[in-house]
Design an enzyme around this catalytic site. Structure first.
Site, PDB file in Angstrom:
ATOM      1  N   LYS A 154      57.813  31.071  39.613  1.00  0.00           N
ATOM      2  CA  LYS A 154      57.056  30.765  40.823  1.00  0.00           C
ATOM      3  C   LYS A 154      57.204  29.286  41.232  1.00  0.00           C
ATOM      4  CE  LYS A 154      53.376  34.269  40.023  1.00  0.00           C
ATOM      5  NZ  LYS A 154      51.919  34.399  39.734  1.00  0.00           N
TER       6      LYS A 154
ATOM      7  N   ARG B 251      56.074  40.537  29.324  1.00  0.00           N
ATOM      8  CA  ARG B 251      54.631  40.308  29.533  1.00  0.00           C
ATOM      9  C   ARG B 251      54.053  39.500  28.363  1.00  0.00           C
ATOM     10  NH1 ARG B 251      51.689  41.097  34.439  1.00  0.00           N
ATOM     11  NH2 ARG B 251      49.732  41.487  33.425  1.00  0.00           N
TER      12      ARG B 251
ATOM     13  N   THR C  29      47.082  36.497  32.396  1.00  0.00           N
ATOM     14  CA  THR C  29      47.158  36.037  33.791  1.00  0.00           C
ATOM     15  C   THR C  29      46.512  34.667  33.986  1.00  0.00           C
ATOM     16  OG1 THR C  29      47.024  38.360  34.449  1.00  0.00           O
ATOM     17  CG2 THR C  29      46.577  36.729  36.159  1.00  0.00           C
TER      18      THR C  29
ATOM     19  N   HIS D  94      55.738  35.408  37.383  1.00  0.00           N
ATOM     20  CA  HIS D  94      55.314  36.794  37.556  1.00  0.00           C
ATOM     21  C   HIS D  94      56.130  37.641  36.592  1.00  0.00           C
ATOM     22  CE1 HIS D  94      54.312  40.647  39.361  1.00  0.00           C
ATOM     23  NE2 HIS D  94      55.596  40.934  39.232  1.00  0.00           N
TER      24      HIS D  94
HETATM   25  O1  CDP Z   1      50.342  38.480  37.529  1.00  0.00           O
HETATM   26  P1  CDP Z   1      49.466  39.471  36.793  1.00  0.00           P
HETATM   27  O2  CDP Z   1      49.984  40.890  36.897  1.00  0.00           O
HETATM   28  O3  CDP Z   1      49.230  39.051  35.370  1.00  0.00           O
HETATM   29  O4  CDP Z   1      48.012  39.423  37.479  1.00  0.00           O
HETATM   30  P2  CDP Z   1      47.420  40.158  38.757  1.00  0.00           P
HETATM   31  O5  CDP Z   1      46.010  40.484  38.449  1.00  0.00           O
HETATM   32  O6  CDP Z   1      48.319  41.260  39.229  1.00  0.00           O
HETATM   33  O7  CDP Z   1      47.412  39.019  39.867  1.00  0.00           O
HETATM   34  C1  CDP Z   1      48.604  38.612  40.511  1.00  0.00           C
HETATM   35  C2  CDP Z   1      48.598  37.113  40.644  1.00  0.00           C
HETATM   36  O8  CDP Z   1      47.534  36.723  41.498  1.00  0.00           O
HETATM   37  C3  CDP Z   1      48.357  36.355  39.348  1.00  0.00           C
HETATM   38  O9  CDP Z   1      49.520  36.193  38.575  1.00  0.00           O
HETATM   39  C4  CDP Z   1      47.826  35.040  39.845  1.00  0.00           C
HETATM   40  O10 CDP Z   1      48.849  34.122  40.179  1.00  0.00           O
HETATM   41  C5  CDP Z   1      47.098  35.435  41.133  1.00  0.00           C
HETATM   42  N1  CDP Z   1      45.618  35.451  40.970  1.00  0.00           N
HETATM   43  C6  CDP Z   1      44.894  34.384  41.497  1.00  0.00           C
HETATM   44  O11 CDP Z   1      45.477  33.463  42.064  1.00  0.00           O
HETATM   45  N2  CDP Z   1      43.533  34.358  41.359  1.00  0.00           N
HETATM   46  C7  CDP Z   1      42.875  35.350  40.730  1.00  0.00           C
HETATM   47  N3  CDP Z   1      41.559  35.283  40.608  1.00  0.00           N
HETATM   48  C8  CDP Z   1      43.600  36.439  40.204  1.00  0.00           C
HETATM   49  C9  CDP Z   1      44.982  36.469  40.330  1.00  0.00           C
HETATM   50 MG    MG Z   2      50.001  42.246  38.427  1.00  0.00          MG
END
Ligand code: CDP
Ligand code: MG
Length: 252
Positions: free
Chosen positions: A19, A107, A113, A152
């Site tokens: 990213k 992962r 996350t 990601h």
């Molecule tokens: O990326 P991942 O699948 O681990 O998490 P997700 O729940 O699918 O969320 C996608 C992306 O959204 C995350 O990787 C974060 O960069 C962003 N995010 C955020 O900015 N603020 C949050 N409260 C939750 C997620």
């Molecule tokens: Mg996700």
């Protein structure tokens, strides 16, 4: 087609996006080392540098539409948060890794996350080096957080298929590593100011040309659209990958 020397059931593809925060912090080399072929046992199947369009960003994060952090997330993945005044630096490195248990392997190396949780529970993971940015409303009250977590990584094989088909065309991927059905287009599709069309006129982008190898699911959606029927996936998800690095986004 299945990769050789792998159990067809276990052979997977997975999408990684390095990213914009990782590019800004010059952590790309570190991330690629953590994900190296020797380290992971996985193989590079495809890679590209992408100037992320709004269409692509919104499709990639479609499941998060409506959440309090959504707009901030779109600006983040488009590079606008980290490079507000330097549009030419707004990039993401998109990579497909292939191999045994690829989704979980990446992962695990990526980590949780939330970077705070990553530091707590998975020190040494990539996201442990991320940043948490507060999101406030007009009155200055904390409403959410933007998680600048550097990469990601697809969460499931199903998500990987949707995402890889969103970012990559079949010919971007090594032939021995393509595991999703493909087909040859027999007709043309263009994008005009008014939307999708089957006949070219000046100012149109070519989306798909006759003779081109495309994802079967994309071709099925395009043919349903041509017949005036509803499509199982959004047309923007079909179109976005064919316009990667072609659309100028001067206003963005
Ligand atoms: O990326 P991942 O699948 O681990 O998490 P997700 O729940 O699918 O969320 C996608 C992306 O959204 C995350 O990787 C974060 O960069 C962003 N995010 C955020 O900015 N603020 C949050 N409260 C939750 C997620
Ligand atoms: Mg996700």
């Amino acid at each position: 087609m299945q990769a050789q020397n792998q159990d067809a059931q276990e052979f997977q593809l997975t999408l990684v996006l390095i990213k914009p925060d990782a590019l800004k912090l010059s952590l790309t080399g570190y991330i690629l080392s953590q994900l190296s072929e020797t380290h992971t046992g996985l193989r590079f199947a495809a890679a590209k540098i992408v100037h992320v369009s709004r269409r692509l960003a919104e499709q990639h994060y479609a499941e998060h539409r409506g959440k309090p952090f959504y707009t901030h997330l779109i600006n983040y993945i488009m590079g606008k948060s980290h490079y507000p005044d330097l549009p030419h630096r707004r990039r993401v490195i998109a990579i497909v890794y292939s191999g045994y248990d690829a989704v979980n392997t990446v992962r695990r190396i990526a980590g949780p996350t939330n970077p705070h949780e990553a530091r707590e529970k998975a020190p040494g993971s990539i996201r442990a080096l991320g940043t948490v940015v507060p999101i406030k409303d007009a009155e200055g009250r904390l409403i959410s957080e933007r998680l600048d977590n550097l990469i990601h990584a697809s969460a499931t094989p199903e998500e990987a298929e949707r995402e890889i088909k969103l970012w990559f065309t079949p010919t971007d991927i090594m032939p021995f590593m393509r595991i999703y059905p493909t087909d040859y287009a027999q007709e043309h599709y263009y994008l005009s100011e008014e939307g999708l069309t089957t006949s070219w006129r000046p100012g149109c982008y070519c989306v798909v040309a006759a003779g081109e190898l495309v994802w079967k699911s994309d071709l099925e959606a395009l043919r349903l659209w041509r017949q005036g029927k509803p499509t199982p996936i959004s047309l923007d998800a079909v179109i976005a990958k064919y316009l990667i690095n072609t659309e100028q986004t001067p206003a963005e």
